[in-house]
Motif scaffolding. Structure first.
Motif: not given
Length: 280
Positions: A3-9, A33-38
């Motif tokens: 959630s934090r990663y997707l909200k990063a500016k 990176l693969q997990v955070l990007n789905g």
């Protein structure tokens, strides 16, 4: 963290989040990176589930039936398991309770196969095992080498078989035995049905009897049609050097492979030929 990663500016903020995950968890950076990007699902704690062993009561009966039928595989044993157990129970060799009968009727072929794989068969090793050991020993006695690239003596022969199966290896079909002298380029071929050792040896003997110069060496691949006592004894009696190629290295037999292309595939093609009339 996702959630934090997707909200990063910005990219720097995302990179710092990835660095934090890698430092705490110890995962590979690319995987994070693969997990955070789905792109992939995160791996959890893959704990193996312990299941209670089933069909324990029926196991002695299954072993008795297996032994009585001379240790067949699960595919053959499964359809006649309960029927044979009933016959053995009728003559007093096993005792069938309602629970055991239920287990014999419910056990799947896959589960039965797993049970059989853990039990030792009293049946002696069959012909296949002895043949495999004999073949490995025979092959180890044949040198693994190739002719010199600048060989000047005619009579250095390479031999090979070409399949005419039309794309399917099922059943019996024709082959072309191809023989080439690597120095002179002279070559001969003969069609045969099947690749039995005796058939291949007779065809090779037929070709060599009409060879215009005296052979001194025979080089083949590692196929069982060549790695046999027929050809080995023939070479020994005539003073031929018998060698074989390295496994999966077609370039070790490059001269005969080239003739296979030029005089077999471009002439006969890739159709299936599987009758004596086709061979003729």
């Amino acid at each position: 963290m996702k959630s934090r990663y997707l909200k990063a500016k910005n990219r720097a903020e995302k990179s710092s989040i990835v660095d934090e995950i890698v430092k705490v968890v110890g995962y590979n950076r690319k995987y994070v990176l693969q997990v955070l990007n789905g792109l992939v699902r995160p791996s959890g704690n893959n704990r193996t589930r312990k299941r209670k062993m089933q069909y324990l009561e029926a196991a002695p009966v299954i072993q008795t039936v297996w032994r009585a039928l001379d240790y067949p595989c699960a595919e053959r044993l499964h359809p006649v398991l309960l029927e044979t157990a009933d016959k053995l129970a009728k003559h007093g060799y096993v005792t069938l309770t309602p629970l055991i009968r239920s287990q014999l009727s419910q056990i799947s072929r896959t589960t039965l196969g797993r049970r059989l794989s853990k039990w030792l068969s009293e049946k002696p090793a069959g012909k296949t095992t002895r043949s495999s050991k004999s073949f490995s020993r025979l092959r180890s006695e044949i040198p693994l080498q190739t002719y010199d690239w600048d060989e000047q003596r005619p009579g250095a022969l390479e031999i090979d078989l070409v399949e005419h199966n039309g794309g399917s290896s099922l059943g019996q079909f024709a082959y072309t035995l191809s023989v080439v002298d690597i120095v002179t380029g002279y070559s001969r071929r003969r069609a045969i049905l099947g690749r039995g050792q005796q058939v291949v040896f007779q065809a090779l003997q037929y070709i060599l009897d009409a060879w215009p110069m005296k052979p001194w060496g025979i080089h083949s691949d590692n196929g069982s049609e060549f790695m046999n006592n027929h050809l080995r004894r023939y070479c020994k009696d005539r003073g031929f050097t018998f060698t074989r190629s390295r496994p999966y290295r077609k370039n070790d037999n490059a001269h005969v492979e080239q003739k296979n292309r030029q005089y077999v595939r471009e002439v006969v093609g890739y159709e299936r030929y599987d009758t004596p009339q086709d061979v003729e």
